[in-house]
Design a protein around this motif. Structure first.
Motif, mmCIF file in Angstrom:
data_model
loop_
_atom_site.group_PDB
_atom_site.id
_atom_site.type_symbol
_atom_site.label_atom_id
_atom_site.label_comp_id
_atom_site.label_asym_id
_atom_site.label_seq_id
_atom_site.Cartn_x
_atom_site.Cartn_y
_atom_site.Cartn_z
ATOM 1 N N GLU A 57 42.289 56.874 36.412
ATOM 2 C CA GLU A 57 41.076 57.475 36.627
ATOM 3 C C GLU A 57 40.625 57.748 38.022
ATOM 4 O O GLU A 57 40.022 58.529 38.407
ATOM 5 N N VAL A 58 40.757 56.794 38.786
ATOM 6 C CA VAL A 58 40.312 56.752 40.092
ATOM 7 C C VAL A 58 41.334 57.221 41.277
ATOM 8 O O VAL A 58 40.944 57.476 42.316
ATOM 9 N N TYR A 59 42.554 56.982 40.888
ATOM 10 C CA TYR A 59 43.466 57.135 42.164
ATOM 11 C C TYR A 59 44.710 57.421 41.450
ATOM 12 O O TYR A 59 45.364 56.739 40.764
ATOM 13 N N SER A 60 45.521 58.465 42.151
ATOM 14 C CA SER A 60 46.707 58.875 41.672
ATOM 15 C C SER A 60 47.804 59.159 42.718
ATOM 16 O O SER A 60 48.990 59.938 42.783
ATOM 17 N N GLU A 61 47.611 58.729 44.134
ATOM 18 C CA GLU A 61 48.448 58.841 45.097
ATOM 19 C C GLU A 61 49.789 57.850 44.968
ATOM 20 O O GLU A 61 49.711 56.894 44.827
ATOM 21 N N GLU A 62 50.835 58.651 44.821
ATOM 22 C CA GLU A 62 52.135 57.855 44.508
ATOM 23 C C GLU A 62 52.618 57.147 45.536
ATOM 24 O O GLU A 62 53.446 55.925 45.106
ATOM 25 N N SER A 63 52.247 57.335 46.756
ATOM 26 C CA SER A 63 52.790 56.611 47.999
ATOM 27 C C SER A 63 51.746 55.318 48.137
ATOM 28 O O SER A 63 51.939 54.600 49.197
ATOM 29 N N ALA A 64 50.795 54.959 47.492
ATOM 30 C CA ALA A 64 49.770 53.879 47.599
ATOM 31 C C ALA A 64 50.633 52.566 47.464
ATOM 32 O O ALA A 64 51.517 52.432 46.731
ATOM 33 N N GLN A 65 50.260 51.772 48.337
ATOM 34 C CA GLN A 65 50.506 50.286 47.955
ATOM 35 C C GLN A 65 49.638 49.575 47.533
ATOM 36 O O GLN A 65 48.516 49.721 47.657
ATOM 37 N N TYR A 66 49.954 48.496 46.915
ATOM 38 C CA TYR A 66 49.258 47.746 46.045
ATOM 39 C C TYR A 66 49.229 46.256 46.464
ATOM 40 O O TYR A 66 50.190 45.666 47.017
ATOM 41 N N GLY A 67 47.882 45.495 46.396
ATOM 42 C CA GLY A 67 47.801 44.164 46.682
ATOM 43 C C GLY A 67 47.102 43.632 45.618
ATOM 44 O O GLY A 67 46.116 44.239 45.194
ATOM 45 N N ALA A 68 47.382 42.205 45.178
ATOM 46 C CA ALA A 68 46.826 41.726 44.029
ATOM 47 C C ALA A 68 46.754 40.177 44.406
ATOM 48 O O ALA A 68 47.306 39.626 45.566
ATOM 49 N N THR A 69 45.860 39.345 43.517
ATOM 50 C CA THR A 69 45.840 38.045 43.919
ATOM 51 C C THR A 69 46.624 37.279 42.747
ATOM 52 O O THR A 69 46.853 37.983 41.583
ATOM 53 N N PHE A 70 46.681 35.902 42.748
ATOM 54 C CA PHE A 70 47.405 35.177 41.815
ATOM 55 C C PHE A 70 46.510 34.021 41.490
ATOM 56 O O PHE A 70 45.858 33.491 42.761
#
Length: 190
Positions: free
Chosen positions: A59-72
């Motif tokens: 819904e909010v973002y569709s750029e294929e080259s985006a990089q993701y960061g997450a938490t554990f």
């Protein structure tokens, strides 16, 4: 312009922060939140949370080259401050496992050991070591991948809260629906 999307898998809502920029300078481009729909009073399952993450990202973002960061989640990790008698990053990386092995009741072959140097002085380095169970981390990353958000970095959430500290010793509280995290930090260091 590079895009980084930071993901927070909350108990009842999924949050995403989109950053735009490059060369270690990023600005917040948007912050988004989506409530997880459930049929009852029990906390949503991981499947509910991942489905909601997938919906939010579409819904909010569709750029294929985006990089993701997450938490554990820190409640599935172990962190130790280890004093090392040297400051060379290579020496630290090569000997840290031997130092940590005597401090924890885990078989290190079942864990992912990461670290960062918190401070250095003439006597050596203070190193924050993080241990996460390989199987739990693998499942966590697999779930994120199912939502199309394969993270380039995954940080223990309790350590990440230290960015909110200043030159004073500070306790940072993250009071959530199912858990509370307390991080004690100074100068941005846990």
């Amino acid at each position: 312009m590079a895009s980084i999307i930071g993901i927070d898998l909350g108990s009842w809502a999924i949050k995403a922060t989109v950053l735009q920029g490059g060369f270690n300078r990023y600005d917040i481009d948007g912050q988004y939140i989506k409530k997880i729909e459930t049929d009852g009073e029990e906390p949503p399952t991981i499947e509910d949370r991942i489905a909601t993450l997938s919906e939010l990202l579409s819904e909010v973002y569709s750029e294929e080259s985006a990089q993701y960061g997450a938490t554990f989640p820190i409640d599935h990790a172990s962190m130790r401050l280890v004093n090392m008698p040297f400051t060379d990053k290579n020496q630290i990386a090569q000997t840290l496992a031997f130092e940590v092995e005597g401090l924890v009741p885990y078989d290190l072959s079942d864990m992912v050991l990461t670290h960062r140097v918190v401070s250095t002085n003439l006597e050596g380095s203070a190193v924050l070591a993080s241990l996460t169970p390989t199987d739990r981390l693998g499942v966590h990353l697999s779930h994120l991948g199912e939502a199309g958000a394969d993270p380039k970095s995954c940080v223990v959430d309790g350590d990440l809260l230290s960015v909110y500290s200043n030159s004073l010793t500070t306790a940072i509280l993250d009071i959530g629906h199912t858990r509370t995290i307390v991080t004690v930090a100074k100068d941005g260091q846990t």
